[in-house]
Design a protein around this motif. Structure first.
Motif, PDB file in Angstrom:
ATOM      1  N   VAL A 270       7.619 -91.963  58.682  1.00 39.13           N
ATOM      2  CA  VAL A 270       8.265 -90.662  58.942  1.00 39.13           C
ATOM      3  C   VAL A 270       7.341 -89.748  59.752  1.00 39.13           C
ATOM      4  CG1 VAL A 270       9.943 -90.687  57.058  1.00 39.13           C
ATOM      5  CG2 VAL A 270       7.711 -89.717  56.637  1.00 39.13           C
ATOM      6  N   CYS A 271       6.039 -89.806  59.474  1.00 40.16           N
ATOM      7  CA  CYS A 271       5.103 -88.945  60.235  1.00 40.16           C
ATOM      8  C   CYS A 271       5.064 -89.368  61.701  1.00 40.16           C
ATOM      9  CB  CYS A 271       3.706 -88.983  59.623  1.00 40.16           C
ATOM     10  SG  CYS A 271       3.635 -88.168  58.018  1.00 40.16           S
ATOM     11  N   ARG A 272       5.051 -90.674  61.940  1.00 40.35           N
ATOM     12  CA  ARG A 272       5.042 -91.158  63.339  1.00 40.35           C
ATOM     13  C   ARG A 272       6.339 -90.775  64.052  1.00 40.35           C
ATOM     14  NH1 ARG A 272       0.986 -94.377  64.994  1.00 40.35           N
ATOM     15  NH2 ARG A 272      -0.228 -95.433  63.392  1.00 40.35           N
ATOM     16  N   THR A 273       7.467 -90.906  63.343  1.00 33.91           N
ATOM     17  CA  THR A 273       8.762 -90.571  63.960  1.00 33.91           C
ATOM     18  C   THR A 273       8.780 -89.095  64.331  1.00 33.91           C
ATOM     19  OG1 THR A 273       9.790 -92.251  62.583  1.00 33.91           O
ATOM     20  CG2 THR A 273      11.278 -90.700  63.643  1.00 33.91           C
TER      21      THR A 273
ATOM     22  N   LEU B 231      -4.064 -90.448  58.728  1.00 33.68           N
ATOM     23  CA  LEU B 231      -5.166 -89.608  59.211  1.00 33.68           C
ATOM     24  C   LEU B 231      -5.770 -90.187  60.480  1.00 33.68           C
ATOM     25  CD1 LEU B 231      -7.006 -88.602  55.914  1.00 33.68           C
ATOM     26  CD2 LEU B 231      -5.121 -87.483  57.110  1.00 33.68           C
ATOM     27  N   GLY B 232      -5.845 -89.349  61.486  1.00 34.96           N
ATOM     28  CA  GLY B 232      -6.412 -89.792  62.756  1.00 34.96           C
ATOM     29  C   GLY B 232      -5.401 -90.510  63.634  1.00 34.96           C
ATOM     30  N   ALA B 233      -4.228 -90.859  63.064  1.00 38.43           N
ATOM     31  CA  ALA B 233      -3.251 -91.623  63.843  1.00 38.43           C
ATOM     32  C   ALA B 233      -2.090 -90.740  64.308  1.00 38.43           C
ATOM     33  CB  ALA B 233      -2.704 -92.772  62.988  1.00 38.43           C
ATOM     34  N   VAL B 234      -1.816 -89.664  63.573  1.00 37.74           N
ATOM     35  CA  VAL B 234      -0.633 -88.839  63.843  1.00 37.74           C
ATOM     36  C   VAL B 234      -1.056 -87.361  63.758  1.00 37.74           C
ATOM     37  CG1 VAL B 234       1.687 -88.282  63.016  1.00 37.74           C
ATOM     38  CG2 VAL B 234       0.808 -90.585  62.691  1.00 37.74           C
ATOM     39  N   PRO B 235      -0.656 -86.510  64.716  1.00 33.73           N
ATOM     40  CA  PRO B 235      -0.996 -85.087  64.579  1.00 33.73           C
ATOM     41  C   PRO B 235      -0.193 -84.450  63.440  1.00 33.73           C
ATOM     42  CG  PRO B 235       0.387 -85.451  66.512  1.00 33.73           C
ATOM     43  CD  PRO B 235       0.094 -86.812  65.941  1.00 33.73           C
ATOM     44  N   ILE B 236      -0.885 -83.633  62.650  1.00 35.60           N
ATOM     45  CA  ILE B 236      -0.252 -82.976  61.496  1.00 35.60           C
ATOM     46  C   ILE B 236      -0.422 -81.472  61.655  1.00 35.60           C
ATOM     47  CG2 ILE B 236      -0.383 -82.708  58.961  1.00 35.60           C
ATOM     48  CD1 ILE B 236       0.589 -85.512  59.820  1.00 35.60           C
ATOM     49  N   HIS B 237       0.630 -80.706  61.358  1.00 38.21           N
ATOM     50  CA  HIS B 237       0.572 -79.244  61.474  1.00 38.21           C
ATOM     51  C   HIS B 237      -0.273 -78.652  60.345  1.00 38.21           C
ATOM     52  CE1 HIS B 237       1.923 -75.066  61.145  1.00 38.21           C
ATOM     53  NE2 HIS B 237       2.384 -75.154  62.380  1.00 38.21           N
ATOM     54  N   THR B 238       0.099 -78.970  59.090  1.00 39.46           N
ATOM     55  CA  THR B 238      -0.576 -78.372  57.928  1.00 39.46           C
ATOM     56  C   THR B 238      -0.629 -79.381  56.791  1.00 39.46           C
ATOM     57  OG1 THR B 238       0.303 -76.156  58.462  1.00 39.46           O
ATOM     58  CG2 THR B 238      -0.488 -76.481  56.218  1.00 39.46           C
ATOM     59  N   ILE B 239      -1.738 -79.361  56.044  1.00 39.34           N
ATOM     60  CA  ILE B 239      -1.817 -80.106  54.788  1.00 39.34           C
ATOM     61  C   ILE B 239      -2.229 -79.130  53.703  1.00 39.34           C
ATOM     62  CG2 ILE B 239      -4.238 -80.850  55.057  1.00 39.34           C
ATOM     63  CD1 ILE B 239      -3.266 -83.596  53.872  1.00 39.34           C
ATOM     64  N   THR B 240      -1.774 -79.355  52.451  1.00 42.70           N
ATOM     65  CA  THR B 240      -1.985 -78.371  51.375  1.00 42.70           C
ATOM     66  C   THR B 240      -2.708 -79.007  50.178  1.00 42.70           C
ATOM     67  OG1 THR B 240       0.162 -78.893  50.384  1.00 42.70           O
ATOM     68  CG2 THR B 240       0.131 -77.136  52.039  1.00 42.70           C
ATOM     69  N   PRO B 241      -3.953 -79.438  50.352  1.00 46.69           N
ATOM     70  CA  PRO B 241      -4.642 -80.111  49.230  1.00 46.69           C
ATOM     71  C   PRO B 241      -5.297 -79.144  48.248  1.00 46.69           C
ATOM     72  CG  PRO B 241      -6.079 -80.088  51.138  1.00 46.69           C
ATOM     73  CD  PRO B 241      -4.797 -79.408  51.566  1.00 46.69           C
ATOM     74  N   THR B 242      -5.468 -79.586  47.004  1.00 44.59           N
ATOM     75  CA  THR B 242      -6.402 -78.932  46.097  1.00 44.59           C
ATOM     76  C   THR B 242      -7.803 -79.399  46.505  1.00 44.59           C
ATOM     77  OG1 THR B 242      -6.340 -80.784  44.578  1.00 44.59           O
ATOM     78  CG2 THR B 242      -4.728 -79.033  44.195  1.00 44.59           C
ATOM     79  N   ARG B 243      -8.844 -78.830  45.871  1.00 40.79           N
ATOM     80  CA  ARG B 243     -10.210 -79.250  46.203  1.00 40.79           C
ATOM     81  C   ARG B 243     -10.398 -80.744  45.954  1.00 40.79           C
ATOM     82  NH1 ARG B 243     -14.501 -75.434  46.550  1.00 40.79           N
ATOM     83  NH2 ARG B 243     -15.916 -77.191  46.723  1.00 40.79           N
TER      84      ARG B 243
ATOM     85  N   LEU C 227     -10.882 -83.400  58.004  1.00 42.96           N
ATOM     86  CA  LEU C 227      -9.420 -83.433  58.204  1.00 42.96           C
ATOM     87  C   LEU C 227      -9.039 -82.840  59.565  1.00 42.96           C
ATOM     88  CD1 LEU C 227      -7.779 -82.798  54.716  1.00 42.96           C
ATOM     89  CD2 LEU C 227      -8.654 -84.891  55.727  1.00 42.96           C
ATOM     90  N   HIS C 228      -9.749 -81.787  59.989  1.00 41.64           N
ATOM     91  CA  HIS C 228      -9.494 -81.274  61.348  1.00 41.64           C
ATOM     92  C   HIS C 228      -9.770 -82.383  62.364  1.00 41.64           C
ATOM     93  CE1 HIS C 228     -10.100 -76.760  60.182  1.00 41.64           C
ATOM     94  NE2 HIS C 228      -8.831 -77.110  60.123  1.00 41.64           N
ATOM     95  N   ALA C 229     -10.880 -83.085  62.163  1.00 38.79           N
ATOM     96  CA  ALA C 229     -11.246 -84.152  63.113  1.00 38.79           C
ATOM     97  C   ALA C 229     -10.217 -85.283  63.101  1.00 38.79           C
ATOM     98  CB  ALA C 229     -12.638 -84.688  62.770  1.00 38.79           C
TER      99      ALA C 229
END
Ligand SMILES: Nc1ncnc2c1ncn2[C@@H]1O[C@H](COP(=O)(O)OP(=O)(O)OP(=O)(O)O)[C@@H](O)[C@H]1O
Ligand SMILES: O=c1[nH]cc([C@@H]2O[C@H](CO)[C@@H](O)[C@H]2O)c(=O)[nH]1
Length: 302
Positions: A146-149, A174-186, A205-207
């Motif tokens: 779904v992320c690639r699509t 990670l590193g394969a598909v551009p992502i707008h936002t991720i919402t992780p806990t620490r 994660l930015h990288a």
């Protein structure tokens, strides 16, 4: 603008709260209730209540739980035209809360969600979305699909990592598909990045192509790290009734803010208000949530 598409988990939650400080290994008197849940389903329901045209692709079982999930989700205004009914039990989540409303522990059974396949998520539905919101209740292959699509159609993707264990299903993305936002806990950030230090984790994660890393820290609030700047979003001091669903409401109000053209920090601040409204209610998704209520509380708490 197209609808927001959410692809993720749906559960019936059973949530028990101990009347006195929780004692492990024995039966604790308290109260219990059941409600519709699942991270993706909760985000979709919150979006619907906020007035955002929203489509949910989730798996419902062929059972009374499934019918309840469909009814409650539809009544929040969510389009279920592409949801999937599978010949297996609906997902369930059993949680215990301490007397102060904080989580003691929980077990989830999400075989139905994990059985969703790429053919259940039609390319045209993804391509038409204004945003795609995905949770890691999905299997790793479906997440990647779904992320690639979405990326191939320029649809921005918002990811909710759900838990430390399930967050690892994102590693192929990670590193394969551009992502707008991720919402992780620490701890989800550490699980995803392999870095225990906050700044190194965010940098990793930015990288890996994630533009905004929005780190949640419960009562300590959250920090939205863009590639050039970071903004801390304080938590609103709250008398907690039930923490369940705080992150889901937060994500939904943030996405709502983005769809109406707010800047990231203002959208995230609306997220914190929606989280406050959720934890100060007994509901995982409060049925009276609305954009007007969020704006009203935002003014009040300013
Ligand atoms: N005890 C608390 N007091 C005040 N605000 C809180 C509290 N717990 C959570 N919040 C608010 O809710 C937001 C999201 O909660 P948290 O950081 O725990 O995310 P989460 O673990 O994804 O939530 P959940 O899994 O409960 O849905 C926080 O950034 C904060 O604004
Ligand atoms: O593994 C999971 N555990 C819990 C949830 C859901 O989290 C919700 C609260 O944020 C709750 O409704 C539960 O069903 C999930 O989707 N996956």
């Amino acid at each position: 603008m197209g609808a927001v598409l959410v692809v993720g988990g749906a559960n019936v939650d059973v949530i028990a709260r101990s009347a006195a400080p929780f004692v492990a290994g024995t039966s604790n008197p308290g109260t219990a209730h059941s409600s519709a849940g699942g991270v993706g389903r909760n985000i979709a329901a919150n979006l619907g209540l906020l007035g955002v045209p929203t489509t949910l692709i989730a798996a419902f079982g062929n059972d009374t739980f499934g019918r309840r999930l469909e009814d409650e989700t539809r009544s929040a205004g969510v389009d279920l035209g592409h949801a999937v009914q599978l010949p297996m039990p609906s997902g369930s989540y059993l949680a215990m809360l301490d007397a102060d409303g904080e989580l003691v522990g929980a077990v989830s059974d999400m075989t139905a969600t994990e059985s969703l396949l790429p053919e259940h998520v039609r390319e045209g539905v993804v391509a038409a979305a204004s945003y795609l919101v995905v949770d890691t209740n999905l299997s790793a292959p479906l997440l990647e699909h779904v992320c690639r699509t979405a990326a191939s159609h320029g649809v921005p993707v918002v990811l909710d990592p759900v838990s430390d264990l399930k967050a690892q299903r994102l590693l192929p993305v990670l590193g394969a598909v551009p992502i707008h936002t991720i919402t992780p806990t620490r701890s989800e950030l550490a699980a995803l990045s392999g870095e225990s230090d906050l700044v190194s984790g965010v940098h990793a994660l930015h990288a890996a192509g994630i533009a905004k890393v929005w780190v949640r820290e419960g009562a300590r609030g959250s920090t939205l790290f863009g590639e050039d700047a970071a903004v801390h979003i304080p938590a609103i001091p709250a008398e907690v009734r039930d923490v369940t669903g705080a992150g889901d409401a937060m994500c939904a109000a943030y996405v709502h803010g983005l769809t109406i053209g707010l800047d990231d920090a203002t959208a995230a601040t609306r997220g914190a208000v929606a989280a406050y409204l959720t934890i100060t209610s007994d509901f995982t998704v409060r049925p009276d949530l609305s954009a007007e209520l969020v704006e009203h509380v935002m003014e009040e708490k300013r």
